[in-house]
Write a protein that holds these residues in place. Structure first.
Motif, PDB file in Angstrom:
ATOM      1  N   SER A   4      29.973  16.874  24.916  1.00 43.46           N
ATOM      2  CA  SER A   4      31.372  16.962  24.485  1.00 43.46           C
ATOM      3  C   SER A   4      31.493  17.779  23.202  1.00 43.46           C
ATOM      4  O   SER A   4      32.474  18.495  23.014  1.00 43.46           O
ATOM      5  N   ILE A   5      30.503  17.706  22.323  1.00 43.11           N
ATOM      6  CA  ILE A   5      30.515  18.526  21.113  1.00 43.11           C
ATOM      7  C   ILE A   5      30.418  20.001  21.496  1.00 43.11           C
ATOM      8  O   ILE A   5      31.118  20.846  20.946  1.00 43.11           O
ATOM      9  N   PHE A   6      29.561  20.292  22.455  1.00 37.75           N
ATOM     10  CA  PHE A   6      29.404  21.671  22.905  1.00 37.75           C
ATOM     11  C   PHE A   6      30.695  22.199  23.522  1.00 37.75           C
ATOM     12  O   PHE A   6      31.077  23.339  23.277  1.00 37.75           O
ATOM     13  N   VAL A   7      31.373  21.378  24.299  1.00 39.40           N
ATOM     14  CA  VAL A   7      32.624  21.791  24.944  1.00 39.40           C
ATOM     15  C   VAL A   7      33.692  22.098  23.901  1.00 39.40           C
ATOM     16  O   VAL A   7      34.458  23.053  24.043  1.00 39.40           O
ATOM     17  N   LEU A   9      33.125  22.946  20.622  1.00 40.79           N
ATOM     18  CA  LEU A   9      32.746  24.015  19.703  1.00 40.79           C
ATOM     19  C   LEU A   9      32.491  25.362  20.367  1.00 40.79           C
ATOM     20  O   LEU A   9      32.541  26.391  19.701  1.00 40.79           O
ATOM     21  N   SER A  10      32.213  25.383  21.653  1.00 40.68           N
ATOM     22  CA  SER A  10      31.884  26.655  22.306  1.00 40.68           C
ATOM     23  C   SER A  10      33.022  27.682  22.249  1.00 40.68           C
ATOM     24  O   SER A  10      32.749  28.860  21.985  1.00 40.68           O
ATOM     25  N   PRO A  11      34.286  27.311  22.456  1.00 37.80           N
ATOM     26  CA  PRO A  11      35.344  28.333  22.318  1.00 37.80           C
ATOM     27  C   PRO A  11      35.452  28.878  20.899  1.00 37.80           C
ATOM     28  O   PRO A  11      35.747  30.065  20.698  1.00 37.80           O
ATOM     29  N   ILE A  12      35.185  28.042  19.918  1.00 36.01           N
ATOM     30  CA  ILE A  12      35.260  28.491  18.529  1.00 36.01           C
ATOM     31  C   ILE A  12      34.180  29.533  18.253  1.00 36.01           C
ATOM     32  O   ILE A  12      34.450  30.592  17.682  1.00 36.01           O
ATOM     33  N   PHE A  13      32.958  29.253  18.684  1.00 31.50           N
ATOM     34  CA  PHE A  13      31.875  30.210  18.474  1.00 31.50           C
ATOM     35  C   PHE A  13      32.080  31.477  19.295  1.00 31.50           C
ATOM     36  O   PHE A  13      31.723  32.573  18.857  1.00 31.50           O
ATOM     37  N   PHE A  14      32.676  31.347  20.464  1.00 32.28           N
ATOM     38  CA  PHE A  14      32.964  32.511  21.295  1.00 32.28           C
ATOM     39  C   PHE A  14      33.962  33.438  20.599  1.00 32.28           C
ATOM     40  O   PHE A  14      33.760  34.648  20.537  1.00 32.28           O
ATOM     41  N   VAL A  15      35.003  32.864  20.037  1.00 29.76           N
ATOM     42  CA  VAL A  15      36.011  33.662  19.333  1.00 29.76           C
ATOM     43  C   VAL A  15      35.411  34.280  18.071  1.00 29.76           C
ATOM     44  O   VAL A  15      35.713  35.428  17.731  1.00 29.76           O
ATOM     45  N   LEU A  16      34.559  33.533  17.375  1.00 26.24           N
ATOM     46  CA  LEU A  16      33.889  34.093  16.200  1.00 26.24           C
ATOM     47  C   LEU A  16      33.026  35.292  16.586  1.00 26.24           C
ATOM     48  O   LEU A  16      33.007  36.302  15.881  1.00 26.24           O
ATOM     49  N   ALA A  47      44.278  23.047  16.595  1.00 25.61           N
ATOM     50  CA  ALA A  47      44.681  22.678  17.961  1.00 25.61           C
ATOM     51  C   ALA A  47      43.465  22.423  18.838  1.00 25.61           C
ATOM     52  O   ALA A  47      43.441  21.466  19.620  1.00 25.61           O
ATOM     53  N   SER A  48      42.453  23.254  18.710  1.00 22.53           N
ATOM     54  CA  SER A  48      41.231  23.073  19.498  1.00 22.53           C
ATOM     55  C   SER A  48      40.531  21.762  19.139  1.00 22.53           C
ATOM     56  O   SER A  48      40.071  21.027  20.015  1.00 22.53           O
ATOM     57  N   LEU A  49      40.451  21.463  17.855  1.00 22.29           N
ATOM     58  CA  LEU A  49      39.824  20.211  17.436  1.00 22.29           C
ATOM     59  C   LEU A  49      40.638  19.000  17.881  1.00 22.29           C
ATOM     60  O   LEU A  49      40.071  17.973  18.265  1.00 22.29           O
ATOM     61  N   PHE A  50      41.951  19.099  17.843  1.00 24.01           N
ATOM     62  CA  PHE A  50      42.797  17.999  18.300  1.00 24.01           C
ATOM     63  C   PHE A  50      42.606  17.742  19.787  1.00 24.01           C
ATOM     64  O   PHE A  50      42.457  16.594  20.217  1.00 24.01           O
ATOM     65  N   GLY A  52      40.022  18.519  21.634  1.00 20.82           N
ATOM     66  CA  GLY A  52      38.686  17.984  21.845  1.00 20.82           C
ATOM     67  C   GLY A  52      38.578  16.523  21.468  1.00 20.82           C
ATOM     68  O   GLY A  52      37.951  15.722  22.172  1.00 20.82           O
ATOM     69  N   THR A  53      39.211  16.139  20.366  1.00 22.98           N
ATOM     70  CA  THR A  53      39.170  14.741  19.931  1.00 22.98           C
ATOM     71  C   THR A  53      39.995  13.857  20.848  1.00 22.98           C
ATOM     72  O   THR A  53      39.579  12.756  21.201  1.00 22.98           O
ATOM     73  N   SER A  54      41.159  14.322  21.258  1.00 21.86           N
ATOM     74  CA  SER A  54      42.019  13.486  22.094  1.00 21.86           C
ATOM     75  C   SER A  54      41.491  13.347  23.524  1.00 21.86           C
ATOM     76  O   SER A  54      41.805  12.371  24.198  1.00 21.86           O
ATOM     77  N   SER A  55      40.675  14.282  23.967  1.00 18.42           N
ATOM     78  CA  SER A  55      40.128  14.164  25.320  1.00 18.42           C
ATOM     79  C   SER A  55      38.826  13.378  25.360  1.00 18.42           C
ATOM     80  O   SER A  55      38.314  13.087  26.432  1.00 18.42           O
ATOM     81  N   THR A  56      38.301  13.004  24.194  1.00 15.25           N
ATOM     82  CA  THR A  56      37.077  12.197  24.125  1.00 15.25           C
ATOM     83  C   THR A  56      37.462  10.733  24.193  1.00 15.25           C
ATOM     84  O   THR A  56      38.449  10.303  23.596  1.00 15.25           O
ATOM     85  N   SER A  57      36.663   9.963  24.922  1.00  9.37           N
ATOM     86  CA  SER A  57      36.978   8.540  25.069  1.00  9.37           C
ATOM     87  C   SER A  57      36.811   7.809  23.736  1.00  9.37           C
ATOM     88  O   SER A  57      36.073   8.234  22.855  1.00  9.37           O
ATOM     89  N   ARG A  58      37.509   6.700  23.602  1.00  8.43           N
ATOM     90  CA  ARG A  58      37.477   5.921  22.369  1.00  8.43           C
ATOM     91  C   ARG A  58      36.078   5.380  22.097  1.00  8.43           C
ATOM     92  O   ARG A  58      35.614   5.361  20.962  1.00  8.43           O
ATOM     93  N   ASP A  59      35.394   4.931  23.144  1.00  4.25           N
ATOM     94  CA  ASP A  59      34.037   4.412  22.957  1.00  4.25           C
ATOM     95  C   ASP A  59      33.100   5.473  22.397  1.00  4.25           C
ATOM     96  O   ASP A  59      32.270   5.203  21.535  1.00  4.25           O
ATOM     97  N   ARG A  60      33.249   6.669  22.898  1.00  7.25           N
ATOM     98  CA  ARG A  60      32.400   7.762  22.423  1.00  7.25           C
ATOM     99  C   ARG A  60      32.726   8.128  20.971  1.00  7.25           C
ATOM    100  O   ARG A  60      31.837   8.460  20.201  1.00  7.25           O
TER     101      ARG A  60
END
Length: 63
Positions: A4-7, A9-16, A47-50, A52-60
């Motif tokens: 999930s971290i890779f998912v 952060l990958s667009p951010i590194f791609f744009v960079l 927006a990307s971080l939001f 990513g955070t909102s699509s991650t489960s609460r337990d995770r």
């Protein structure tokens, strides 16, 4: 958890990477570069971080 971290952060590194290679190829001048930086830092990255955070489960998130 690592996937999930890779998912997130990958667009951010791609744009960079695209920005780096566009800068090396002299595709943008300094005023365009500052405008793009402002757009990315003020809107796209939060927006990307939001999403990513909102699509991650609460337990995770609590781990």
């Amino acid at each position: 958890m690592l996937d999930s971290i890779f998912v997130v952060l990958s667009p951010i590194f791609f744009v960079l990477a695209i920005g780096y290679f566009a800068g090396r190829a002299k595709q943008f001048d300094s005023t365009q570069t500052s405008g793009l930086n402002e757009l990315v830092l003020d809107y796209a990255l939060p927006a990307s971080l939001f999403v990513g955070t909102s699509s991650t489960s609460r337990d995770r998130l609590l781990q």
